[in-house]
Design a protein around this motif. Structure first.
Motif, PDB file in Angstrom:
ATOM      1  N   GLU A  70      11.869  23.765   5.748  1.00 50.12           N
ATOM      2  CA  GLU A  70      11.019  24.245   4.651  1.00 50.12           C
ATOM      3  C   GLU A  70      11.597  25.505   4.021  1.00 50.12           C
ATOM      4  N   THR A 102       7.786  18.741  -3.785  1.00 51.11           N
ATOM      5  CA  THR A 102       8.438  17.862  -2.811  1.00 51.11           C
ATOM      6  C   THR A 102       7.703  17.866  -1.464  1.00 51.11           C
ATOM      7  N   ASP A 146       8.210  31.484  11.859  1.00 43.66           N
ATOM      8  CA  ASP A 146       6.877  30.873  11.707  1.00 43.66           C
ATOM      9  C   ASP A 146       6.882  29.721  10.704  1.00 43.66           C
ATOM     10  N   VAL A 147       8.022  29.471  10.061  1.00 42.83           N
ATOM     11  CA  VAL A 147       8.160  28.353   9.114  1.00 42.83           C
ATOM     12  C   VAL A 147       9.470  27.653   9.478  1.00 42.83           C
ATOM     13  N   ARG A 162       2.298  27.283   3.602  1.00 39.48           N
ATOM     14  CA  ARG A 162       3.433  28.029   4.164  1.00 39.48           C
ATOM     15  C   ARG A 162       4.387  28.461   3.063  1.00 39.48           C
ATOM     16  N   LEU A 163       4.605  27.573   2.090  1.00 37.01           N
ATOM     17  CA  LEU A 163       5.491  27.933   0.970  1.00 37.01           C
ATOM     18  C   LEU A 163       4.919  29.129   0.202  1.00 37.01           C
ATOM     19  N   HIS A 192      14.974  26.152  -4.258  1.00 35.23           N
ATOM     20  CA  HIS A 192      14.135  26.213  -5.451  1.00 35.23           C
ATOM     21  C   HIS A 192      14.137  27.615  -6.053  1.00 35.23           C
ATOM     22  N   ALA A 236       2.968  31.422   1.433  1.00 39.54           N
ATOM     23  CA  ALA A 236       3.106  32.599   2.302  1.00 39.54           C
ATOM     24  C   ALA A 236       4.525  33.173   2.219  1.00 39.54           C
ATOM     25  N   SER A 244      14.262  24.484   1.512  1.00 39.56           N
ATOM     26  CA  SER A 244      13.675  24.082   0.230  1.00 39.56           C
ATOM     27  C   SER A 244      13.283  25.296  -0.600  1.00 39.56           C
ATOM     28  N   PHE A 245      12.628  26.245   0.070  1.00 41.32           N
ATOM     29  CA  PHE A 245      12.228  27.478  -0.606  1.00 41.32           C
ATOM     30  C   PHE A 245      13.439  28.171  -1.234  1.00 41.32           C
ATOM     31  N   ALA A 248       1.992  22.625   4.510  1.00 37.12           N
ATOM     32  CA  ALA A 248       3.337  23.000   4.073  1.00 37.12           C
ATOM     33  C   ALA A 248       3.265  23.794   2.771  1.00 37.12           C
ATOM     34  N   ARG A 284      12.660  34.581   9.764  1.00 44.80           N
ATOM     35  CA  ARG A 284      11.321  34.297  10.297  1.00 44.80           C
ATOM     36  C   ARG A 284      11.302  32.975  11.061  1.00 44.80           C
TER      37      ARG A 284
END
Lengths: 191, 191
Positions: free
Chosen positions: B155, A169, B150-151, A178-179, B162, A181, B158-159, A175, B148
């Protein structure tokens, strides 16, 4: 010594097959699965319809063969990264990042027939292969003290694959990085 | 003062509706979507077929209504956990754990019609609601220094979703808790 007749035939067959796969994948990406016909594929591939039918009975079977080849290429790419120099943690990062980029591309095109393709046996087989592959890397990471040991590598594998599926997505490379990381942070030994 | 007639009617309608939803969900879980008929639902709910058709045109619409109610109940459950006492990090953990258990249950039954239900508009709406909800909690966590920074929270949302979808393939409660722990490790501030 001249090349054996069989080898030449084999090579020719592979070339025809590859042309058909690439032509079909390009046509489907361009026009959608429903709009593409076997006649159009034969025409674009520069072979006769009768010849095409000797190779493949229908468009679905062409797309499955194309998908198998794609998956094979992706697994090869990941295996190469795994076999690079570096600590298990570094190689894990390289593999997971490449996997995340594959997921991102995969969702970019081919949404229409991905459901169809993903039901195939070849996919189940490739997924098992991928799982074993990632699990092996994670187990190496545990031994090297770079991956947490309080959760079994099998469960960590599931976590990785689900988390990174989210790359589908995402629209930017940054991005996706970052995911990866964030996912790797979840895998590290906890203090 | 006697109750208003309208209220009584409204209450009666809701009771019939609830009975139909529960009866249908139970029949579908037991016999599969294809085996269940409107006549059978009417019979099991203890209402006439004509009455049933005044409420719902077909089984699909009953299942969608049932699913909407389920999703609503789940969102209420998560909102309750969010509004508990505790630091943002603690409340985030409670919400994500409950969400993971919901994902686990969801995959336990209803595989057959889940694809059908998940195409509905009500699901898109509920997912947007859920995303906003989790994002809000994550943003609070960032402010409290427990998540965190830094993201972007978007996002991270989403992480989370999922990664926790992976609970659908887990069979034990302990494994779900481990998945939540790994996911939370990914969200913590990195040194």
């Amino acid at each position: 010594m001249p090349r054996l007749w069989n080898e030449t035939i084999e090579e020719h067959r592979r070339a025809v097959r590859d042309t058909v796969l690439e032509t079909t994948a390009a046509l489907v990406a361009e026009q959608g699965l429903r709009a593409v016909t076997m006649s159009r594929i034969a025409e674009q591939s520069g072979i006769g319809r009768a010849t095409l039918y000797k190779y493949f009975p229908d468009i679905e079977s062409i797309m499955v063969a194309w998908h198998e080849r794609q998956i094979g290429a992706h697994l090869d790419q990941l295996a190469e990264l795994r076999d690079q120099a570096g600590t298990p943690g570094e190689r894990l990062e390289a593999v997971l990042e490449a996997y995340a980029f594959i997921q991102q591309q995969r969702h970019g095109h081919g949404g229409e027939f991905s459901a169809l393709l993903h039901r195939g046996d070849h996919v189940v087989h490739a997924e098992q292969h991928l799982r074993q592959f990632i699990r092996g890397l994670l187990a190496e990471g545990v031994q090297a003290g770079e991956v947490r040991d309080d959760v079994a590598p099998d469960e960590l594998t599931s976590f990785c694959l689900h988390a990174l599926a989210g790359a589908g997505t995402l629209t930017s490379k940054a991005a996706v990085k970052r995911l990866v990381a964030v996912t790797l942070s979840g895998l590290r030994p906890q203090s």
